[in-house]
Design a protein around this motif. Structure first.
Motif, PDB file in Angstrom:
ATOM      1  N   GLU A  83       1.101  -1.032   0.129  1.00  0.00           N
ATOM      2  CA  GLU A  83       0.204   0.135   0.003  1.00  0.00           C
ATOM      3  C   GLU A  83       0.894   1.295  -0.131  1.00  0.00           C
ATOM      4  O   GLU A  83       0.606   2.262  -0.765  1.00  0.00           O
ATOM      5  CB  GLU A  83      -0.928   0.068   1.143  1.00  0.00           C
ATOM      6  CG  GLU A  83      -2.222  -1.031   1.293  1.00  0.00           C
ATOM      7  CD  GLU A  83      -1.174  -2.281   2.441  1.00  0.00           C
ATOM      8  OE1 GLU A  83      -0.071  -2.445   2.139  1.00  0.00           O
ATOM      9  OE2 GLU A  83      -2.133  -2.925   2.934  1.00  0.00           O
ATOM     10  N   GLU A  84       1.794   1.211   1.050  1.00  0.00           N
ATOM     11  CA  GLU A  84       2.749   2.383   0.911  1.00  0.00           C
ATOM     12  C   GLU A  84       3.556   2.787  -0.273  1.00  0.00           C
ATOM     13  O   GLU A  84       3.534   3.708  -0.657  1.00  0.00           O
ATOM     14  CB  GLU A  84       3.843   2.354   2.047  1.00  0.00           C
ATOM     15  CG  GLU A  84       3.151   2.396   3.507  1.00  0.00           C
ATOM     16  CD  GLU A  84       2.607   0.835   3.803  1.00  0.00           C
ATOM     17  OE1 GLU A  84       2.698  -0.135   3.043  1.00  0.00           O
ATOM     18  OE2 GLU A  84       1.822   0.943   5.032  1.00  0.00           O
ATOM     19  N   LEU A  85       3.814   1.527  -0.963  1.00  0.00           N
ATOM     20  CA  LEU A  85       4.709   1.700  -2.363  1.00  0.00           C
ATOM     21  C   LEU A  85       3.628   2.249  -3.287  1.00  0.00           C
ATOM     22  O   LEU A  85       4.292   3.428  -4.031  1.00  0.00           O
ATOM     23  CB  LEU A  85       5.105   0.202  -2.819  1.00  0.00           C
ATOM     24  CG  LEU A  85       6.395  -0.279  -1.717  1.00  0.00           C
ATOM     25  CD1 LEU A  85       6.830  -1.494  -2.575  1.00  0.00           C
ATOM     26  CD2 LEU A  85       7.511   0.646  -1.711  1.00  0.00           C
ATOM     27  N   LEU A  86       2.608   1.927  -3.346  1.00  0.00           N
ATOM     28  CA  LEU A  86       1.630   2.125  -4.365  1.00  0.00           C
ATOM     29  C   LEU A  86       1.311   3.655  -4.234  1.00  0.00           C
ATOM     30  O   LEU A  86       1.205   4.562  -4.894  1.00  0.00           O
ATOM     31  CB  LEU A  86       0.492   1.448  -4.393  1.00  0.00           C
ATOM     32  CG  LEU A  86       0.724  -0.183  -5.071  1.00  0.00           C
ATOM     33  CD1 LEU A  86      -0.570  -0.941  -4.679  1.00  0.00           C
ATOM     34  CD2 LEU A  86       0.787   0.129  -6.611  1.00  0.00           C
ATOM     35  N   ASP A  87       0.878   3.943  -2.870  1.00  0.00           N
ATOM     36  CA  ASP A  87       0.573   5.337  -2.604  1.00  0.00           C
ATOM     37  C   ASP A  87       1.770   6.234  -2.962  1.00  0.00           C
ATOM     38  O   ASP A  87       1.375   7.480  -3.499  1.00  0.00           O
ATOM     39  CB  ASP A  87       0.408   5.465  -1.000  1.00  0.00           C
ATOM     40  CG  ASP A  87      -0.979   4.843  -0.439  1.00  0.00           C
ATOM     41  OD1 ASP A  87      -1.861   4.414  -1.450  1.00  0.00           O
ATOM     42  OD2 ASP A  87      -1.108   4.451   0.661  1.00  0.00           O
ATOM     43  N   GLY A  88       3.040   5.870  -2.559  1.00  0.00           N
ATOM     44  CA  GLY A  88       4.092   6.986  -3.021  1.00  0.00           C
ATOM     45  C   GLY A  88       4.149   7.006  -4.404  1.00  0.00           C
ATOM     46  O   GLY A  88       4.434   8.314  -4.973  1.00  0.00           O
TER      47      GLY A  88
END
Length: 816
Positions: free
Chosen positions: A221-226
């Motif tokens: 999730e954090e990678l995609l959000d970034g």
């Protein structure tokens, strides 16, 4: 380029008869000014004169289209003969005759640059406009733009898009696109779905972390959000994670790239992922690294002292799960053997002894001569699955199976000095294979002794591959006569009875075919006395999902059909001999009651055999090993048997339900107000009305009623209204109208909807028992059949008018 002045001086006939007049001179001046304007126009312009469409004028752009062809003064058909077969002349004739302007867009036109060259397909957007003098059409002005390059470019782009789509589907790497902050899966190719362990139908349209809930909390999730927030791609190399596939959780490693998707205005609205699973390579590399580490440690240890190295090598060879020995000299004396080989010899001393003393049985089997040739420098020998007797203890031997490899040993100068014997025991694999063969034979025995007739045909020619004895008896031929033959060649007596077409239909469509009580004439049937069979043809698919074979499960129901036909014949005889209508009706009711009892008893009595079959199948599944059940031939046949038994049970349950409905008492007839009855039905269906978001309109006059059994009348209204709700069209809000009106001789009740509607062929089967035209809605297929009987039993009639996609109207006419 030829100007108008050039042409007018060459052909004065183009000037109107009144050319000496001032008006004609003025008209000519206007035309010349217009043509000078056309000279500077980038579009290709020409002016055609007269009904034969003679070229009167063409500008430079038009001349560039055909630089080496004379046009002026010639009719179009003569100047450009390649246009005769294209319909262009017909268009020109139409404009000239009607005066109506014609616009063509990207129209294909064959043109040749010179008269002796082949025509080339070109595309033009053009306008044909009539030119008038004194109100009469005297010619045509054409304005054309060559759009050949644009059309070809667009077609090339479309071909590239198709190629990209094919590349997307066939790409060996996983590719998917996510949209929005929930990362809804917009596209997913088969490769990425295989990585996820999901199908494309499951994936597309689902938020990523709803499709893969186990992926949540692993940092994705954090990678995609970034990426979504910064617009910076993210590249991952051998990123570990876990995923649920095939019913268990796997730890996997990924190489992937998250790349932002931008709209034309620069906004980032989604992410593209290109991913490959590198679990195997990561694990292999780590194993190699581990092995390299161990090897380096061993090499370091060995370099300290040659003796320790030899001891360590001896320990390694001694502990390896293979059987290793070296034999030296012409007598093939054992110079080394590891612990496993020593155990193979039953612990007897072997080092330094010749093979003939230690393993005389191997020498007797020819191994001594073979090893002698190898020891003399002959080629290596690989002997898979070799049976050998091994010594368990003194005087006791046991047969085992081994994959053996024998290779020559050479000294530093390359000269042969002995033999290396390397073996791996495969006894368990051989015994397992023998067990599988035994299980296959057991399955074959089960098929042979099955109480259901079975055959399997393979290939487009339907070659008989499996025929059990019961099926052979039904077909009237021995299994030896049938097996290996195309079905219709083995059974020519079935020609023209529709069986070949039925098999072709299942083969080409991949859809099973089920039929009850189908008549068939076989060689042992008397003329005019066919047999009757209930059967299912089930396609068997290969690993690619393509039909590879067809399995048939059949039951001979000739006796049941004959019995029913005898009952029907008896009914006809009783009907013809009874003249009184009342006596005839009473007799028919008794006969129908007997038939209902017969069907009910038959369905009840069949439940026990069906239960026994289910039990036998369960025992068979418990008995067969899992690997046998999963074989490509066994698994589909077991599933086919389960499906057949389930369908038989469903048929029996539907027969029981039909008899129960027919035997339910309806009560005496009485005057029933229609308005309150419809209101009560709608109250019972309130949940269905709300779920369907339906608009229900009732148009029934106060006091309108019928003399009818209340329960039966309620069943009729309930069935018609509930069907209108169930078979609604999901593409539009449901609308149901219930009307009733009194006519001079009848009361007419109509139920109208705007639902799915029915084709003509569906309407023909609508009121038949067990007919379900839309399988996405639950039901037994007896509702409309029952209400039709209720209606016709009192002399009323029911009719339907329907169009697919528009809805249906059911009309019930009650005589008064």
């Amino acid at each position: 380029m030829a100007s108008f002045a050039d042409f007018s001086s060459a052909d004065s006939s183009a000037i109107p008869p009144a050319a000496d007049s001032a008006d004609a001179q003025h008209l000519l001046a206007q035309r010349q000014a217009l043509y000078r304007f056309y000279d500077d126009t980038p579009a290709a312009v020409c002016v055609l004169r007269g009904p034969a469409h003679h070229y009167e004028y063409l500008n430079a752009a038009y001349q560039r289209l055909l630089p080496s062809r004379p046009l002026l003064g010639l009719p179009v058909a003569e100047a450009l003969p390649e246009l005769v077969a294209t319909g262009i002349l017909a268009l020109l004739d139409g404009v000239y005759q009607t005066g109506t302007t014609y616009h063509g867009t990207e129209q294909s036109v064959p043109l040749a640059a010179t008269a002796d060259q082949p025509a080339e397909e070109r595309f033009f957007t053009f306008t044909y406009q009539a030119t008038r003098e004194q109100g009469a059409v005297v010619g045509i002005s054409t304005f054309a733009t060559d759009v050949t390059e644009q059309v070809r470019a667009r077609r090339q782009q479309e071909a590239q898009r198709r190629q990209l789509a094919e590349l997307f589907e066939q790409a060996p790497v996983g590719i998917a696109t996510f949209r929005g902050p929930r990362y809804v899966i917009e596209m997913a190719n088969p490769a990425v779905c295989a990585l996820w362990g999901r199908t494309p139908a499951q994936a597309v349209g689902m938020p990523l972390f709803e499709l893969l809930p186990e992926a949540a909390g692993q940092g994705f999730e954090e990678l995609l959000d970034g990426v979504l927030a910064t617009g910076e791609p993210y590249v991952a190399h051998e990123l570990p994670s876990f995923i649920d596939r095939d019913g268990h959780r796997d730890t996997v490693y990924w190489n992937f790239v998250y790349h932002p998707l931008r709209e034309t205005d620069g906004r980032i609205t989604g992410i593209t992922v290109v991913a490959t699973e590198v679990s195997e390579s990561v694990q292999t590399r780590r194993q190699v690294e581990q092995l390299n580490h161990e090897l380096e440690a061993r090499v370091t240890e060995r370099t300290r002292e040659l003796g320790e190295q030899q001891t360590l090598l001896g320990e390694i060879l001694g502990q390896t799960p293979a059987y290793i020995a070296t034999l030296s000299g012409p007598e093939l004396r054992f110079s080394f053997l590891n612990n496993n080989y020593q155990r193979l010899l039953g612990g007897q001393p072997a080092l330094g002894r010749p093979l003939a003393e230690v393993q005389p049985d191997a020498v007797a089997q020819g191994f001594g001569e073979m090893l002698g040739r190898i020891g003399a420098g002959g080629p290596p020998v690989v002997s898979p699955t070799t049976p050998l007797w091994r010594t368990q203890s003194v005087g006791q031997q046991q047969l085992g199976y081994y994959d053996l490899t024998y290779a020559p040993l050479r000294d530093a100068q390359g000269e042969p000095r002995g033999v290396l014997a390397f073996g791996v025991e495969v006894t368990e694999q051989v015994l397992a294979r023998q067990e599988r063969e035994a299980q296959r034979q057991l399955l074959h025995t089960v098929f042979e002794q099955s109480p259901t007739a079975l055959y399997v045909v393979r290939g487009a020619n339907h070659v008989l591959e499996v025929v059990n004895p019961l099926m052979a008896r039904i077909l009237g031929h021995s299994a030896e006569e049938l097996l290996g033959q195309p079905f219709m060649e083995a059974m020519p007596e079935l020609e023209g009875q529709g069986i070949a077409e039925l098999l072709d239909q299942v083969w080409h469509t991949g859809q099973p075919y089920y039929q009850q009580e189908r008549p068939a004439h076989l060689t042992y049937h008397q003329p005019g006395q066919p047999g009757y069979y209930t059967f299912v043809h089930q396609p068997l698919l290969d690993e690619q999902g393509v039909v590879a074979a067809i399995a048939c499960v059949a039951v001979d129901v000739t006796e049941q059909v004959s019995a029913r036909q005898q009952v029907q014949a008896l009914n006809e005889e009783l009907t013809s001999t009874n003249q009184a209508l009342l006596q005839t009706n009473q007799q028919l009711r008794r006969t129908n009651a007997d038939l209902d009892t017969f069907v009910y008893t038959a369905s009840h009595d069949l439940k026990s055999p069906i239960t026994n079959l289910e039990g036998l199948l369960a025992v068979l599944r418990d008995t067969l090993p899992v690997e046998v059940q999963q074989q490509s031939l066994v698994a589909p046949l077991l599933d086919l048997l389960d499906g057949t038994v389930a369908r038989f049970r469903l048929t029996i349950e539907q027969l029981t339900e039909l008899i129960r409905l027919q035997q339910s008492p309806a009560g005496p007839a009485q005057q029933v107000p229609l308005g309150p009855l419809v209101a009560a039905v709608l109250a019972d269906l309130a949940t269905e009305v709300t779920a369907a978001q339906a608009q229900v309109e009732v148009a029934i006059a106060d006091g309108l009623g019928l003399y009818f059994a209340p329960a039966n009348l309620r069943s009729i209204v309930y069935n018609l209204v509930s069907n209108a709700l169930k078979y609604r069209d999901p593409a539009r809000p449901a609308q149901v109208t219930v009307r009733a009106e009194r006519q001079p001789t009848a009361v007419v009740l109509t139920v109208q909807d705007n639902g799915l509607g029915m084709s003509a062929s569906q309407q023909e089967r609508l009121f038949q028992a067990f007919q379900r035209l839309h399988t996405h809605v639950e039901g037994t297929g007896v509702g409309l059949y029952m209400i039709k009987r209720l209606i016709e039993n009192v002399g009323a009639r029911i009719e339907v008018a329907s169009q697919p996609g528009q809805g249906s109207t059911f009309t019930v006419t009650f005589p008064i």
